[in-house]
Design an enzyme around this catalytic site. Structure first.
Site, PDB file in Angstrom:
ATOM      1  N   LYS A   1      -0.703  -3.229   6.318  1.00 41.79           N
ATOM      2  CA  LYS A   1      -1.326  -4.210   7.229  1.00 41.79           C
ATOM      3  C   LYS A   1      -0.302  -5.242   7.711  1.00 41.79           C
ATOM      4  O   LYS A   1      -0.179  -5.487   8.905  1.00 41.79           O
ATOM      5  CB  LYS A   1      -2.497  -4.933   6.546  1.00 41.79           C
ATOM      6  CG  LYS A   1      -3.623  -4.014   6.099  1.00 41.79           C
ATOM      7  CD  LYS A   1      -4.833  -4.787   5.618  1.00 41.79           C
ATOM      8  CE  LYS A   1      -4.615  -5.588   4.350  1.00 41.79           C
ATOM      9  NZ  LYS A   1      -4.421  -4.776   3.132  1.00 41.79           N
TER      10      LYS A   1
ATOM     11  N   ARG B   1     -12.701 -10.060   3.310  1.00 43.17           N
ATOM     12  CA  ARG B   1     -12.531  -9.157   2.177  1.00 43.17           C
ATOM     13  C   ARG B   1     -13.828  -8.984   1.406  1.00 43.17           C
ATOM     14  O   ARG B   1     -13.876  -8.204   0.456  1.00 43.17           O
ATOM     15  CB  ARG B   1     -11.488  -9.750   1.244  1.00 43.17           C
ATOM     16  CG  ARG B   1     -10.187  -8.939   1.146  1.00 43.17           C
ATOM     17  CD  ARG B   1      -9.294  -9.686   0.207  1.00 43.17           C
ATOM     18  NE  ARG B   1      -8.171  -8.990  -0.283  1.00 43.17           N
ATOM     19  CZ  ARG B   1      -6.920  -9.120   0.180  1.00 43.17           C
ATOM     20  NH1 ARG B   1      -6.670  -9.849   1.234  1.00 43.17           N
ATOM     21  NH2 ARG B   1      -5.932  -8.502  -0.415  1.00 43.17           N
TER      22      ARG B   1
ATOM     23  N   ARG C   1       7.321  -2.131  -2.687  1.00 42.33           N
ATOM     24  CA  ARG C   1       7.298  -3.503  -2.170  1.00 42.33           C
ATOM     25  C   ARG C   1       7.635  -4.519  -3.268  1.00 42.33           C
ATOM     26  O   ARG C   1       8.276  -5.534  -3.002  1.00 42.33           O
ATOM     27  CB  ARG C   1       5.905  -3.801  -1.584  1.00 42.33           C
ATOM     28  CG  ARG C   1       5.806  -5.140  -0.880  1.00 42.33           C
ATOM     29  CD  ARG C   1       4.514  -5.281  -0.119  1.00 42.33           C
ATOM     30  NE  ARG C   1       3.361  -5.397  -1.005  1.00 42.33           N
ATOM     31  CZ  ARG C   1       2.098  -5.450  -0.583  1.00 42.33           C
ATOM     32  NH1 ARG C   1       1.839  -5.383   0.712  1.00 42.33           N
ATOM     33  NH2 ARG C   1       1.097  -5.568  -1.421  1.00 42.33           N
TER      34      ARG C   1
ATOM     35  N   ARG D   1       6.912 -10.017  -5.148  1.00 47.28           N
ATOM     36  CA  ARG D   1       5.545 -10.552  -5.268  1.00 47.28           C
ATOM     37  C   ARG D   1       5.034 -10.311  -6.668  1.00 47.28           C
ATOM     38  O   ARG D   1       4.949  -9.164  -7.113  1.00 47.28           O
ATOM     39  CB  ARG D   1       4.626  -9.838  -4.261  1.00 47.28           C
ATOM     40  CG  ARG D   1       4.563 -10.532  -2.926  1.00 47.28           C
ATOM     41  CD  ARG D   1       3.629  -9.808  -1.998  1.00 47.28           C
ATOM     42  NE  ARG D   1       2.263  -9.698  -2.487  1.00 47.28           N
ATOM     43  CZ  ARG D   1       1.259  -9.277  -1.748  1.00 47.28           C
ATOM     44  NH1 ARG D   1       1.466  -8.938  -0.495  1.00 47.28           N
ATOM     45  NH2 ARG D   1       0.049  -9.195  -2.250  1.00 47.28           N
TER      46      ARG D   1
ATOM     47  N   ARG E   1      -6.419  -4.859  -8.124  1.00 49.78           N
ATOM     48  CA  ARG E   1      -6.539  -5.125  -6.677  1.00 49.78           C
ATOM     49  C   ARG E   1      -7.138  -3.926  -5.951  1.00 49.78           C
ATOM     50  O   ARG E   1      -7.947  -4.081  -5.035  1.00 49.78           O
ATOM     51  CB  ARG E   1      -5.173  -5.502  -6.093  1.00 49.78           C
ATOM     52  CG  ARG E   1      -4.830  -6.947  -6.455  1.00 49.78           C
ATOM     53  CD  ARG E   1      -3.368  -7.240  -6.323  1.00 49.78           C
ATOM     54  NE  ARG E   1      -2.862  -7.047  -4.997  1.00 49.78           N
ATOM     55  CZ  ARG E   1      -1.614  -6.635  -4.727  1.00 49.78           C
ATOM     56  NH1 ARG E   1      -0.780  -6.365  -5.690  1.00 49.78           N
ATOM     57  NH2 ARG E   1      -1.222  -6.523  -3.486  1.00 49.78           N
TER      58      ARG E   1
HETATM   59  P1  AMP Z   1      -2.779  -9.928   0.297  1.00 51.70           P
HETATM   60  O1  AMP Z   1      -1.438 -10.500   0.641  1.00 51.70           O
HETATM   61  O2  AMP Z   1      -3.683  -9.798   1.483  1.00 51.70           O
HETATM   62  O3  AMP Z   1      -2.678  -8.640  -0.488  1.00 51.70           O
HETATM   63  O4  AMP Z   1      -3.500 -10.994  -0.659  1.00 51.70           O
HETATM   64  C1  AMP Z   1      -2.950 -11.350  -1.915  1.00 51.70           C
HETATM   65  C2  AMP Z   1      -4.030 -11.983  -2.776  1.00 51.70           C
HETATM   66  O5  AMP Z   1      -4.517 -13.173  -2.152  1.00 51.70           O
HETATM   67  C3  AMP Z   1      -5.264 -11.125  -3.014  1.00 51.70           C
HETATM   68  O6  AMP Z   1      -5.100 -10.197  -4.079  1.00 51.70           O
HETATM   69  C4  AMP Z   1      -6.309 -12.202  -3.338  1.00 51.70           C
HETATM   70  O7  AMP Z   1      -6.134 -12.689  -4.649  1.00 51.70           O
HETATM   71  C5  AMP Z   1      -5.916 -13.317  -2.378  1.00 51.70           C
HETATM   72  N1  AMP Z   1      -6.618 -13.199  -1.071  1.00 51.70           N
HETATM   73  C6  AMP Z   1      -6.059 -12.916   0.134  1.00 51.70           C
HETATM   74  N2  AMP Z   1      -6.977 -12.871   1.103  1.00 51.70           N
HETATM   75  C7  AMP Z   1      -8.173 -13.119   0.495  1.00 51.70           C
HETATM   76  C8  AMP Z   1      -9.524 -13.184   0.961  1.00 51.70           C
HETATM   77  N3  AMP Z   1      -9.852 -12.966   2.252  1.00 51.70           N
HETATM   78  N4  AMP Z   1     -10.488 -13.485   0.048  1.00 51.70           N
HETATM   79  C9  AMP Z   1     -10.190 -13.710  -1.244  1.00 51.70           C
HETATM   80  N5  AMP Z   1      -8.955 -13.625  -1.749  1.00 51.70           N
HETATM   81  C10 AMP Z   1      -7.937 -13.350  -0.899  1.00 51.70           C
END
Ligand code: AMP
Length: 191
Positions: free
Chosen positions: A14, A89, A128, A134, A146
């Site tokens: 993404k 999400r 990654r 990360r 996740r």
């Molecule tokens: P990402 O970079 O999109 O994989 O997000 C990393 C982490 O941020 C996720 O595993 C969640 O803990 C948190 N996070 C990101 N976006 C959301 C969302 N829309 N709702 C809740 N938690 C989020």
């Protein structure tokens, strides 16, 4: 304004695809994950609240991410639209987003769903973890949580958007360039 959602499991590509896509169509890219990591790096109160949940691979509360999204919507006027990455999400985030847009006389333009099997997701996240440092990519049990969280809480959005005729799948198994082309073809067909 256009409102696109780039959708898919963690590691689907993404973020990688969102940057050139946003540039090409003059969209503001909003990644809630990146915004949250920024809050953590900045040592803010919000970042402190979010850190333990992110490190465990769980979702942060809806009101936190929705507040961040609303702020960005209010700030950017000189764009042709927004590209949402990592949001919504949960079903309640999707419903709240619809309400937020409706109150502005707007609606979701389309959901671009990147299709990729769980096994490939795990390989990509392992790769990654080495490149981007990360914390939530490095531990196998956090990655597993996740992916599980995605299936339980995020996948139901597929039917939500399909019922509205807004859900579109793109094969995300090719090279970055090939997947990018698949996405552009879709976006051009929605315009
Ligand atoms: P990402 O970079 O999109 O994989 O997000 C990393 C982490 O941020 C996720 O595993 C969640 O803990 C948190 N996070 C990101 N976006 C959301 C969302 N829309 N709702 C809740 N938690 C989020």
């Amino acid at each position: 304004m256009k409102y696109y959602i780039i959708f898919g499991p963690p590691g689907a590509g993404k973020g990688t695809q969102a940057t050139p896509l946003a540039e090409r169509y003059n969209l503001k890219h909003i990644s809630t994950g990146e915004l949250l990591r920024g809050e953590i790096a900045g040592g803010t109160e919000l970042g402190k609240q979010a850190k333990a949940l992110i490190d465990a691979g769980s979702l942060v509360p809806d009101n936190i991410v929705e507040g961040m999204i609303a702020q960005v919507f209010g700030k950017y006027k000189d764009v042709d639209g927004f590209l949402l990455d990592g949001f919504p999400r949960t079903l309640s985030q999707a419903m709240d987003l619809d309400e937020m847009l409706e109150s502005r006389g707007e609606e979701i333009t389309g959901v671009i769903s990147l299709m990729i099997p769980d096994e490939v997701v795990k390989e990509r996240i392992a790769h990654r973890a080495k490149c981007e440092n990360r914390a939530d990519d490095a531990r196998e049990e956090v990655v597993a949580n996740r992916i599980d969280t995605y299936h339980r809480q995020t996948e139901p959005l597929i039917d939500y958007y399909r019922d509205k005729g807004k859900y579109h799948e793109v094969d995300s198994l090719g090279t970055i360039a090939q997947v990018g082309e698949n996405i552009r073809n879709l976006v051009d067909s929605l315009a």
